[in-house]
Motif scaffolding. Sequence first.
Motif, short mmCIF file in Angstrom:
data_model
loop_
_atom_site.label_atom_id
_atom_site.label_comp_id
_atom_site.label_asym_id
_atom_site.label_seq_id
_atom_site.Cartn_x
_atom_site.Cartn_y
_atom_site.Cartn_z
N UNK A 84 8.74 3.61 8.49
CA UNK A 84 9.65 3.26 7.39
C UNK A 84 9.67 4.38 6.36
N UNK A 85 8.48 4.87 5.97
CA UNK A 85 8.38 5.97 5.00
C UNK A 85 9.08 7.22 5.54
N UNK A 86 8.85 7.52 6.82
CA UNK A 86 9.44 8.71 7.44
C UNK A 86 10.97 8.65 7.42
N UNK A 87 11.53 7.50 7.77
CA UNK A 87 12.99 7.36 7.80
C UNK A 87 13.58 7.51 6.40
N UNK A 136 -5.49 -10.25 -0.73
CA UNK A 136 -6.87 -10.44 -0.29
C UNK A 136 -7.11 -9.79 1.06
N UNK A 137 -6.12 -9.90 1.97
CA UNK A 137 -6.29 -9.35 3.31
C UNK A 137 -6.24 -7.83 3.31
N UNK A 138 -5.37 -7.25 2.47
CA UNK A 138 -5.20 -5.79 2.43
C UNK A 138 -5.79 -5.26 1.13
N UNK A 139 -7.07 -4.90 1.13
CA UNK A 139 -7.72 -4.42 -0.10
C UNK A 139 -6.98 -3.23 -0.70
N UNK A 140 -6.84 -3.26 -2.01
CA UNK A 140 -6.17 -2.16 -2.70
C UNK A 140 -4.67 -2.33 -2.79
N UNK A 141 -4.14 -3.38 -2.17
CA UNK A 141 -2.69 -3.60 -2.23
C UNK A 141 -2.36 -4.50 -3.41
N UNK A 142 -1.25 -4.19 -4.06
CA UNK A 142 -0.75 -5.03 -5.16
C UNK A 142 0.75 -5.23 -4.92
N UNK A 148 9.25 8.67 -4.58
CA UNK A 148 10.56 9.07 -4.06
C UNK A 148 11.69 8.29 -4.71
N UNK A 149 11.37 7.43 -5.69
CA UNK A 149 12.39 6.64 -6.36
C UNK A 149 13.00 5.57 -5.50
N UNK A 150 12.18 4.96 -4.63
CA UNK A 150 12.66 3.94 -3.69
C UNK A 150 12.16 2.57 -4.14
N UNK A 151 13.06 1.60 -4.17
CA UNK A 151 12.71 0.23 -4.54
C UNK A 151 12.50 -0.62 -3.29
N UNK A 152 11.77 -1.72 -3.45
CA UNK A 152 11.51 -2.65 -2.35
C UNK A 152 11.99 -4.04 -2.73
N UNK A 153 12.50 -4.77 -1.74
CA UNK A 153 12.89 -6.16 -1.94
C UNK A 153 12.60 -6.93 -0.66
N UNK A 205 0.83 -1.21 0.00
CA UNK A 205 0.00 0.00 0.00
C UNK A 205 0.86 1.27 0.00
N UNK A 206 2.06 1.17 0.55
CA UNK A 206 2.97 2.32 0.57
C UNK A 206 3.77 2.45 -0.72
N UNK A 207 3.66 1.48 -1.60
CA UNK A 207 4.53 1.47 -2.79
C UNK A 207 4.38 2.72 -3.65
#
Length: 232
Positions: free
Chosen positions: A167-170, A98-104, A74-79, A66-68
């Motif tokens: 995490x976003x704040x940091x 399924x548990x977090x609606x709107x998340x991909x 901000x040009x941040x990748x996730x792994x 959801x934070x993606x």
Amino acid sequence: MIAAVRPSISTMPGLTIGDTIPDLELETTHGKIKIHDYVGDSFCIIFSHPADFTPVCTTELGGMAKCMPEFQKSGVKLLGVSCDDVESHKEWIKDVESFTPGSHVRYPIAADPKREAIKQLNMVDPDEKDAEGKPLPSRALHIVGPDRKVKASMLYPASTGRSMEEVVRVVQSLQLAAKYMVATPVNWKPGDPVVISPGVSDEEAKRMFPQGFEVKDLPSKKGYLRFTQIES
């Protein structure tokens, strides 16, 4: 006299702030990747989970997804990293979304069935084991800069889910610090004033921050606490 004892390899400190992230080759839900190539010129959040199909991890993966959009802006990748295999990850993603609606879950999740990657990434939980007695990943997170060095690390027990807002704040704080000679004070959030680094003189600060800055009057009369406003 007590003789000094040199620590064994198992007790030496692991990967920490300032260290270069190891350039591991990993099998992921997006195919094979090498960490340094994947990081590229971006900031990257590498985060581990104890196991697939576990309750807290399922909520966290959805939270990251959801934070993606915020991270992409901000040009941040996730792994992600979990010790189960890629096929297990792909099935697990269905539960997460399924548990977090709107998340991909559009970020890769690495497989580490031999527990080799988590050792090199300093993500091993010393207490948690699977049914076969193999070590499980801790709930660890490294924020890696474009120079492939660890800029921040967070470590939580398996029982405690991470705050995605933190995490976003940091990440936003680190990016501001990398772009300007500033730091973020206690409880800072995007849009709040930041402090000018002590290594910047007042004359330099006037050139660097034409918007001006406020020097706080303290009992010591040392003008080190200087606040300025920067658009994040």
